[in-house]
Write an enzyme that holds these catalytic residues in place. Structure first.
Site, PDB file in Angstrom:
ATOM      1  N   GLU A  55       1.325   4.021   1.689  1.00  7.71           N
ATOM      2  CA  GLU A  55       2.373   3.809   0.674  1.00  7.71           C
ATOM      3  C   GLU A  55       3.427   4.913   0.678  1.00  7.71           C
ATOM      4  O   GLU A  55       4.581   4.676   0.322  1.00  7.71           O
ATOM      5  CB  GLU A  55       1.753   3.686  -0.725  1.00  7.71           C
ATOM      6  N   PHE A 117     -10.743  -0.600 -12.924  1.00  9.51           N
ATOM      7  CA  PHE A 117     -10.700  -0.333 -11.489  1.00  9.51           C
ATOM      8  C   PHE A 117      -9.246  -0.245 -11.008  1.00  9.51           C
ATOM      9  O   PHE A 117      -8.442  -1.129 -11.270  1.00  9.51           O
ATOM     10  CB  PHE A 117     -11.442  -1.447 -10.733  1.00  9.51           C
ATOM     11  N   GLN A 118      -8.940   0.822 -10.329  1.00 10.93           N
ATOM     12  CA  GLN A 118      -7.595   1.092  -9.807  1.00 10.93           C
ATOM     13  C   GLN A 118      -6.523   1.169 -10.897  1.00 10.93           C
ATOM     14  O   GLN A 118      -5.370   0.841 -10.670  1.00 10.93           O
ATOM     15  CB  GLN A 118      -7.206   0.090  -8.713  1.00 10.93           C
ATOM     16  N   LYS A 167      -0.788  -7.136 -13.976  1.00 12.90           N
ATOM     17  CA  LYS A 167      -1.171  -8.345 -13.245  1.00 12.90           C
ATOM     18  C   LYS A 167      -0.895  -9.596 -14.077  1.00 12.90           C
ATOM     19  O   LYS A 167      -0.470 -10.618 -13.547  1.00 12.90           O
ATOM     20  CB  LYS A 167      -2.646  -8.263 -12.873  1.00 12.90           C
ATOM     21  N   MET A 480       8.265  26.863  10.977  1.00 14.01           N
ATOM     22  CA  MET A 480       9.050  27.575   9.968  1.00 14.01           C
ATOM     23  C   MET A 480       8.188  28.560   9.192  1.00 14.01           C
ATOM     24  O   MET A 480       8.620  29.683   8.896  1.00 14.01           O
ATOM     25  CB  MET A 480       9.729  26.578   9.021  1.00 14.01           C
TER      26      MET A 480
END
Lengths: 565, 179
Positions: A55, A117-118, A167, A480
């Protein structure tokens, strides 16, 4: 389709995206985004969905897309880990004023707050790093919230917006109707110009003997490139650029004095503390540009043009504040300016330029012995693309070399992580840039460190057969950080040595054409072959292990304290 | 360092307080008092926040609050610009309170009033500035002890004649209908 009865919220979402002019989205499905993806299955003829491999890649790709196209970048992800994986990209987009709409799935609203959940508090997490974050729990709210999101993301100082879509809002049915949001009473995108201040600014510029213009991304975001050119040409003003402002004026323009800041050009940095009038347009005086604020341009009278009122006076005291759109401000200033040339002042840049050319630029871009240098790779790529490519960079030495030694013919040629300095930005941003500018050559300069942070996106390139040129400048160090360790930490190379894989073998595993080069003689031909190749290409270049990016203004130091090697 | 009062008008939607407090948090500013309530205009909420800081900082903080999409307007003021008030409640033991010498003069001196009384306890109310509510608390604590004490956040009103928000809203409405 502005109205449609009895459809799912997820379809209403897609219809609204289409109304907002979206044709490409970047995303990754998951449990709480499946209804969106189910609706998308019927819209593939109108909405191109690019399946990324993580993602974070979706958001960086949306950023790359937005930066080259000027359109709003869109990412769609699921709830929980899908949403938290977007955080780095969202924070990056806020720092760099990139218009994004990030749509995150969310658990059904009946479960919110129950540690489902999630489930994660996306709004709570993203509020500090977005321009706006809003949770939608009802299908009836979708069209309005999404349109509002596009209005906020794309107007004023652009930025990322998060819409968290539960949802039940996705699966619930709604009689869809769309009206474009063009006004929000609590939100004023661009303050009206104060013409008195414009006149004061014009008087200052007309009277200036040693004026200097500092340009940021505001010029590009407000489509003011032409106005900028007319402005500096009319009044004979030397102009220098922040990292994000690069390419707003062609590199070969005689008034273009190069890049500002820590690894910028010597001339504009020194002249910042020598000019009499400093005209800052669409830039925010980042500490990487100013160095020590106490010693920054104390002699200069500062004119600051910015659309974000909170930027004016934030870091540098301003004599003439002009709040508003850069294009409008320059257009208003233009007729008030007297034609001028400032020949003597412009000539004063020459000695700085020659010094930098001799001590830094030529040895870096045209070395005749020793290992390959990053700068010469960049120069060769820039030449091979006729200085017309979109230059996408990762972060670190590869970034500074790519920005310094690429030349730019036209605007929107640079995609880089400026404010947040996000390693891993380059590859996914290049994917997005190619979708945003399909007819341009896209060259991604990255290092061995940053490349490995998001190299899973090679899978996206494979799946899309996307013609992106990837140049891995491999020095087997986190270069760097190693440079700072060498300069400021007694060469104690703590955790900066990298044992690297065979990058060409990795590219080959993804079916991507590739070459590894470690000898100077092979380099020009390999670069040519990469550019000629019709398709994605990874060029792994073994460069000097302990190369340094110079010039360098040490962090927190006075801007004229420039190390040249 | 000085006490500044930040006054904010916002849309009445979920999550505005968080947007405001994170801006204080980033600069390590402590919120001394906080009061939130519906304003005179329906649908618009008013926040009154006090914080110790410098003018330079509060100016920047207010600009950063003001630029949030859901915020209508943010200002800051010092005490000189404001008429401000806090409310304090004091729960005392009823028998000790009744037996205390000079109850009446104490109530008059502090301009307090009795809100509630039963056999067990008395609740006093006092409005005023911090120092005033604090002085009563200290005197009561020393003399009979205070069972419970609570003080509200500051509420404030500017001394200037102009009601800046209503002007601004009228203009916003005008701009909106024009479009």
């Amino acid at each position: 389709m502005k109205e449609k009865t009895h459809i799912a919220g997820s379809e209403a979402l897609l219809l609204t995206l289409l109304e907002e002019g979206v044709d490409t989205v970047f995303g990754y499905p998951g449990g709480q985004a499946i209804p969106i993806y189910d609706s998308l299955y019927d819209y593939t003829d109108r909405l191109k969905h690019v399946l990324v491999r993580h993602e974070q890649g979706a958001v960086h790709a949306a950023q790359g897309y937005a930066r080259v196209s000027g359109k709003v970048g869109v990412a769609i992800v699921t709830s929980g880990p899908g949403a938290t994986n977007t955080i780095t990209g969202i924070a990056d987009a806020l720092m760099d004023s990139t218009p994004l709409v990030v749509i995150t799935g969310q658990v059904p609203s009946s479960l919110l707050g129950s540690d489902a959940f999630q489930e994660v508090d996306v709004i709570g997490i993203t509020q500090p790093i977005t321009k706006w974050a809003y949770q939608v729990r009802k299908p009836e709210e979708i069209a309005y919230a999404i349109s509002r999101a596009f209005h906020i993301a794309s107007t004023g100082r652009p930025g990322p917006v998060v819409i968290d879509l539960s949802k039940d809002a996705q699966v619930g049915t709604v009689d869809y109707s769309y009206t474009k949001v063009t006004h929000i009473r609590s939100y004023q995108p661009a303050p009206p110009l104060d013409l008195t201040q414009v006149q004061v600014a014009a008087d200052l510029i007309n009277a200036a003997v040693r004026p200097l213009v500092l340009v940021g991304q505001g010029i590009i975001l407000s489509h003011a490139e032409a106005e900028l050119q007319t402005f500096v040409e009319k009044a004979g003003l030397p102009v220098a650029f922040t990292v994000l402002g690069l390419s707003a004026l062609p590199s070969n323009h005689p008034l273009n004095k190069g890049m500002l800041g820590m690894h910028g050009n010597v001339g504009p940095n020194r002249k910042t503390n020598n000019c009499d009038v400093l005209i800052a347009v669409g830039m925010r005086f980042d500490d990487r540009v100013t160095g020590d604020l106490k010693t920054y341009a104390p002699q200069a009278r500062v004119i600051h043009i910015d659309i974000d009122t909170s930027e004016i006076g934030k870091n540098v005291p301003v004599m003439v504040p002009i709040c508003g759109d850069a294009r409008q401000a320059l257009s208003a200033l233009l007729p008030l300016l007297r034609p001028a040339t400032h020949d003597e002042w412009l000539a004063a840049f020459v000695s700085d330029e020659e010094e930098e050319e001799n001590k830094v630029i030529r040895p870096e871009t045209h070395p005749d012995k020793g290992p390959i240098k990053m700068g010469e790779v960049v120069r060769l790529v820039s030449e091979a693309t006729g200085h017309d490519a979109v230059v996408v960079t990762d972060v670190g030495q590869n970034q500074m070399m790519a920005l310094r030694y690429s030349r730019y013919n036209r605007s929107r040629s640079v995609v880089t992580s400026g404010g947040l300095g996000t390693m891993g930005f380059g590859l996914p941003a290049a994917i997005g840039a190619k979708f945003g500018a399909p007819h341009r050559t896209v060259c991604c300069f990255t290092g061995d460190g940053g490349f490995q942070m998001t190299m899973q996106e090679l899978g996206t390139i494979l799946q899309e057969q996307l013609n992106v040129k990837i140049i891995v400048l491999n020095n087997d160090y986190l270069g760097m950080v190693r440079q700072w360790q060498e300069l400021f930490f007694h060469s104690r190379y703590s955790a900066t040595v990298m044992v690297n894989p065979d990058f060409a073998a990795i590219a080959a595993a993804y079916g991507i054409a590739t070459r590894t080069v470690s000898r100077r003689e092979e380099l020009p031909e390999a670069v040519e072959a990469m550019i000629r190749h019709d398709g994605p290409f990874l060029l792994a270049v073994q460069v000097e292990p302990c190369g340094m990016v110079y010039p360098m203004v040490p962090a927190g130091s006075c801007i004229t304290n420039i190390l040249l090697g | 360092m000085k006490l500044y009062t930040v006054i904010i008008f916002s849309e009445n939607i979920v999550g505005v307080l968080n947007q405001i407090t994170v801006i204080f948090t980033r600069r390590q500013l402590n919120i001394e008092t906080l009061s939130v309530s519906p304003s005179a205009i329906t649908g618009i909420h008013k926040f009154t926040i006090t914080t110790f800081t410098t003018e330079e900082t509060v100016k920047k903080v207010v600009k950063q609050i003001d630029k949030r999409v859901d915020i209508l307007k943010a200002y800051y003021n010092t005490d000189e610009d404001l008429v401000h008030q806090e409310i304090a409640l004091y729960k005392l033991s009823a028998p000790l309170f009744v037996a205390m010498d000079g109850v009446e003069s104490l109530i008059r001196k502090y301009d307090a009033r009795v809100l509630f009384i039963n056999a067990d306890c008395v609740v006093l109310e006092k409005n005023g500035h911090y120092d005033e509510t604090q002085a009563l608390f200290e005197e009561l604590s020393a003399r009979i002890g205070v069972l419970q004490f609570i003080r509200s956040g500051r509420i404030a009103i500017t001394k200037s004649k102009i009601e800046r928000l209503s002007d601004m809203l009228a203009k916003l409405q005008q701009d909106f209908t024009k479009n």
